[in-house]
Design an enzyme around this catalytic site. Sequence first.
Site, PDB file in Angstrom:
ATOM      1  N   HIS A  43       0.856  -1.184   0.000  1.00 27.56           N
ATOM      2  CA  HIS A  43       0.000   0.000   0.000  1.00 27.56           C
ATOM      3  C   HIS A  43       0.896   1.240   0.000  1.00 27.56           C
ATOM      4  O   HIS A  43       1.161   1.822   1.051  1.00 27.56           O
ATOM      5  CB  HIS A  43      -0.898  -0.019   1.235  1.00 27.56           C
ATOM      6  CG  HIS A  43      -1.946   1.039   1.214  1.00 27.56           C
ATOM      7  ND1 HIS A  43      -3.154   0.885   1.857  1.00 27.56           N
ATOM      8  CD2 HIS A  43      -1.978   2.266   0.663  1.00 27.56           C
ATOM      9  CE1 HIS A  43      -3.872   1.980   1.694  1.00 27.56           C
ATOM     10  NE2 HIS A  43      -3.185   2.838   0.967  1.00 27.56           N
ATOM     11  N   GLU A  70      -2.444  -1.651  -3.313  1.00 24.30           N
ATOM     12  CA  GLU A  70      -3.569  -0.913  -2.734  1.00 24.30           C
ATOM     13  C   GLU A  70      -3.225   0.568  -2.671  1.00 24.30           C
ATOM     14  O   GLU A  70      -2.055   0.926  -2.479  1.00 24.30           O
ATOM     15  CB  GLU A  70      -3.829  -1.385  -1.302  1.00 24.30           C
ATOM     16  CG  GLU A  70      -4.399  -2.760  -1.190  1.00 24.30           C
ATOM     17  CD  GLU A  70      -4.855  -3.070   0.218  1.00 24.30           C
ATOM     18  OE1 GLU A  70      -4.443  -2.386   1.165  1.00 24.30           O
ATOM     19  OE2 GLU A  70      -5.648  -4.019   0.356  1.00 24.30           O
ATOM     20  N   HIS A 190      -8.305  -5.703   6.770  1.00 23.28           N
ATOM     21  CA  HIS A 190      -8.057  -4.662   7.776  1.00 23.28           C
ATOM     22  C   HIS A 190      -8.349  -5.171   9.186  1.00 23.28           C
ATOM     23  O   HIS A 190      -9.474  -5.490   9.530  1.00 23.28           O
ATOM     24  CB  HIS A 190      -8.794  -3.345   7.523  1.00 23.28           C
ATOM     25  CG  HIS A 190      -8.075  -2.208   8.176  1.00 23.28           C
ATOM     26  ND1 HIS A 190      -7.068  -1.498   7.564  1.00 23.28           N
ATOM     27  CD2 HIS A 190      -8.169  -1.720   9.426  1.00 23.28           C
ATOM     28  CE1 HIS A 190      -6.591  -0.595   8.407  1.00 23.28           C
ATOM     29  NE2 HIS A 190      -7.234  -0.705   9.550  1.00 23.28           N
TER      30      HIS A 190
END
Length: 237
Positions: A43, A70, A190
């Site tokens: 990410h 991401e 998450h």
Amino acid sequence: MTRLSVNINKIATLRNARGGNTPNVCEAAVNCERFGAEGITVHPRPDERHIRYQDVRDLKPLVTTEFNIEGYPSQDFIDLVLEVKPEQVTLVPDPPEAITSNAGWDTVKNKDLLIGIISQFKAAGIRTSIFVDTNLANVEGAVATGTDRIELYTEPYATEYPEDKEAAIRPFVTAAKRAHELGLEINAGHDLSLENLQYFYQEIPNLAEVSIGHALISDALYFGLENTVQMYKKCLK
Ligand SMILES: CC(=O)[C@@H](O)[C@H](O)COP(=O)(O)O
Ligand SMILES: NCC(=O)COP(=O)(O)O
């Protein structure tokens, strides 16, 4: 089969702490795959607090499972993804100052934005996923964006799990069933952990992939990375 994609952001956090190249992010990714990971997730945030854009370029030729990038779809991010061409891109609505991802997309309000961006990635042969919460309007709105997958934002589940796991999972089961009815493939991520992952896996139908980073890398400090990857894999059986 539900794939485990290991998010290696926090390997890069540790590396950046001393300004050198230890731990080596590329080596960690290759080892995670050797230990059983079925994907590597990164990410790259605008401030490059952990994963840097150059890490993404360096990782591309090394990742042999599935590479998932991401991020918020800024032009720099879009350009990087189109340059690297990972197997999957996951779009998140994070503002630059976000400490971490803390919400899914409002897919109704952002429909036109997402349509334009997703069409670019799909034209490049990159599978798309968008981060959404369990609000059915956002799940249903995802279809109009043209995305291949949604990624269910699981922080609310992880937070409520210790108190009442049945209540915690309920909205996610409803959202997953609706997504499947609409032809969307389903990812999740998450704050998933060794504590809450197996129940999530057992209760959520048609779960294609979980991406896990913070808890997994933290657990590896105690159990070692090889052991930890395999412990997480065991939760997906
Ligand atoms: C979208 C998602 O849930 C993860 O990528 C999370 O944002 C990890 O980011 P940090 O490692 O910066 O917390
Ligand atoms: N998409 C979720 C992810 O990549 C990792 O999130 P976390 O396990 O670090 O919270």
